[in-house]
Scaffold this active site. Structure first.
Site, short mmCIF file in Angstrom:
data_model
loop_
_atom_site.label_atom_id
_atom_site.label_comp_id
_atom_site.label_asym_id
_atom_site.label_seq_id
_atom_site.Cartn_x
_atom_site.Cartn_y
_atom_site.Cartn_z
N CYS A 264 -20.67 -17.53 47.93
CA CYS A 264 -20.43 -16.23 47.27
C CYS A 264 -21.60 -15.26 47.38
O CYS A 264 -21.45 -14.19 47.97
CB CYS A 264 -20.09 -16.47 45.81
SG CYS A 264 -18.76 -17.65 45.63
C1 UGA Z 1 -21.55 -17.64 41.85
C2 UGA Z 1 -21.53 -16.91 40.50
O1 UGA Z 1 -22.51 -17.49 39.63
C3 UGA Z 1 -20.14 -17.00 39.85
O2 UGA Z 1 -20.13 -16.23 38.65
C4 UGA Z 1 -19.10 -16.42 40.83
O3 UGA Z 1 -17.79 -16.52 40.32
C5 UGA Z 1 -19.17 -17.19 42.14
O4 UGA Z 1 -20.50 -17.09 42.67
C6 UGA Z 1 -18.14 -16.58 43.06
O5 UGA Z 1 -18.28 -15.41 43.42
O6 UGA Z 1 -17.12 -17.23 43.33
P1 UGA Z 1 -21.78 -20.20 42.61
O7 UGA Z 1 -21.99 -19.65 43.99
O8 UGA Z 1 -20.81 -21.30 42.42
O9 UGA Z 1 -21.31 -19.03 41.60
O10 UGA Z 1 -23.18 -20.78 42.12
P2 UGA Z 1 -24.40 -20.29 41.21
O11 UGA Z 1 -24.58 -21.26 40.12
O12 UGA Z 1 -24.30 -18.89 40.85
O13 UGA Z 1 -25.63 -20.49 42.22
C7 UGA Z 1 -25.71 -19.78 43.44
C8 UGA Z 1 -27.04 -20.05 44.14
O14 UGA Z 1 -28.11 -19.44 43.42
C9 UGA Z 1 -27.41 -21.54 44.22
O15 UGA Z 1 -27.94 -21.79 45.52
C10 UGA Z 1 -28.48 -21.73 43.17
O16 UGA Z 1 -29.39 -22.75 43.49
C11 UGA Z 1 -29.17 -20.37 43.20
N1 UGA Z 1 -29.85 -20.01 41.94
C12 UGA Z 1 -29.13 -19.81 40.81
C13 UGA Z 1 -31.22 -19.83 41.93
O17 UGA Z 1 -31.91 -19.99 42.96
N2 UGA Z 1 -31.83 -19.45 40.76
C14 UGA Z 1 -31.15 -19.25 39.62
O18 UGA Z 1 -31.77 -18.90 38.59
C15 UGA Z 1 -29.76 -19.44 39.64
#
Ligand code: UGA
Length: 421
Positions: A264
């Site tokens: 995403c």
């Molecule tokens: C993300 C959004 O959080 C959801 O709200 C959205 O619905 C989804 O995309 C989508 O568009 O379908 P997701 O991709 O499942 O969800 O995962 P996240 O938990 O958001 O993490 C995304 C990436 O960011 C991961 O690689 C994670 O390691 C990284 N991340 C997250 C960080 O590096 N730092 C943070 O503080 C948070």
């Protein structure tokens, strides 16, 4: 209600199974007959905690089929939940959305009662009331907002916690252009107590992109600040703990590390950049978000070379291949550029992930895969690319550890470098 969902990926499966749990009759449609068979036998085609149990609990109210026509005829509303992959120029590919719209439209031609079509796939503003509406009208011979309803209802589910996110959302965003569609969606979400925002369709579509782009921006910002902190010997996590205490800022999504991956954030930021460029604009902040994110994983290699100056011929362990813990998804995983770079430098890569090795093998068949996290510790140095809980339990003593995700116990390594701390 009788609800049809087109597409049994993350969004379709989670939405369908959760709506069944709320008492609705669900029909999930997918072109892939093997996934349909899987669903009908009580197995989810994707890995998501709690989902399979919920599918089995509600199996009487859930059926899957490859036949869109019958599913639409026998339901009151249809959610389009198919994927919108990136084109090479960053714009989104609407092929699946438009082909699903065409099939739904053909069914609507044969349907007499009111039917509401809702786009849940992530699409840029103008898509639902533009190409999707055109295809639906052409295939059905009917008028949107008059003969059938059309709405946008983006999803905000996170992989790994999608069931909880669906059942207890922060908010529900609904883009509508006609009263009947609004009423159906009000009824569908009546039991949800969270705030509900009704808007125009393009506003709802934009809210989805802006939410993801803002979260991605927070992460790249945290990483840039983390890089500055690292050079000064300051612990960036402590810094963001203090910064996040300001209620205007909020502490979430400030975890610095090797950047964001998944299906995403990278794709949605690219699509928003492509849209801005189409409009003749240069989206500087969004471009920097992506740029920081591309550079960040390679910082692990620079830190490795501080301690292992020439990785050629050395055995380098990589702990974690999934784009985040609790998923087998490796799409845009930050482990990909790390492994690519190590291979380019002539290192022998030994990789481990509790769930994602099968998927990783498909793109890196020649890498050596370990059968346990512990085996990775035999390597000359260990890089941590995903913060799986199990990695906290390992004995890192005597090891060279370069940590991209802040696994606290890894600090016990004889050499320990955190990417931003
Ligand atoms: C993300 C959004 O959080 C959801 O709200 C959205 O619905 C989804 O995309 C989508 O568009 O379908 P997701 O991709 O499942 O969800 O995962 P996240 O938990 O958001 O993490 C995304 C990436 O960011 C991961 O690689 C994670 O390691 C990284 N991340 C997250 C960080 O590096 N730092 C943070 O503080 C948070």
């Amino acid at each position: 209600m009788r609800i049809c969902l087109i597409g049994c990926g993350y969004v379709g499966s989670v939405t369908g199974v959760c709506l069944a749990d709320l008492g609705h009759e669900i029909m999930i449609v997918d072109t892939d007959a093997s996934k349909v068979a899987q669903l009908n036998s009580g197995k989810t085609p994707i890995y998501e905690p709690e989902l399979e149990e919920l599918l089995q609990k509600n199996h009487k109210r859930i059926s899957a089929t490859t036949d869109t026509h019958t599913a639409v005829l026998n339901s009151d509303i249809t959610f389009i939940c198919v994927g919108t992959p990136s084109n090479p120029d960053g714009s989104i590919n609407l092929d699946f959305v438009l082909s699903a719209s065409h099939d739904v439209g053909k069914a609507l031609r044969d349907k007499s009662g009111f039917h509401l079509v809702i786009v849940k796939s992530t699409v840029l503003p103008g898509t639902t009331a533009g190409p999707v509406k055109d295809v639906l009208e052409q295939a059905s011979g009917k008028k949107a907002f008059v003969d059938f309803g059309l709405a946008s209802n983006p999803e905000f589910l996170r992989e790994g916690s999608a069931v909880g996110d669906f059942l207890k959302p922060d908010r529900i965003i609904i883009g509508v252009a006609d009263l009947r569609s609004k009423q159906v969606l009000e009824e569908l979400y009546a039991d949800f107590t969270c705030p509900k925002l009704f808007s125009t369709i393009p506003v709802a579509e934009m809210i989805k992109y802006v939410s993801n782009a803002f979260l991605a921006t927070k992460i790249s910002f945290a990483n840039e600040i983390g890089n500055i902190c690292k050079k000064q010997g300051i612990d960036t996590e402590e810094v963001f703990k203090g910064v996040g205490m300001d209620h205007r800022i909020n502490p979430a999504f400030f975890r610095s590390g090797i950047g964001f991956g998944g299906s995403c954030f990278p794709k949605d930021v690219r699509a928003l950049i492509a849209r801005a460029q189409e409009l003749g604009m240069d989206p500087k902040i969004l471009r920097s978000v992506t740029e920081v994110n591309e550079e960040q994983p390679l910082k692990l290699i620079t830190l490795l070379e501080k301690h292992v100056p020439d990785p050629r011929g050395k055995k380098i362990g990589v702990l974690g291949l999934a784009f985040k813990p609790d998923t087998d998804d490796i799409r845009d995983s930050r482990a990909i550029p790390i492994v690519e770079k190590l291979l380019q430098k002539g290192a022998t890569v030994l990789a481990y992930d509790p769930m994602a090795m099968g998927n990783f093998k498909k793109i890196f068949p020649t890498v050596n895969y370990a059968s346990s996290a512990k085996d990775i510790l035999a390597a000359d140095a260990v890089l941590i690319a995903t913060e799986w809980r199990d990695f906290e339990e390992l004995d890192y003593s005597g090891k060279i550890v370069i940590d991209g995700r802040r696994v606290e116990n890894a600090r016990k390594g004889s050499v320990y470098e955190g990417v931003c701390w």
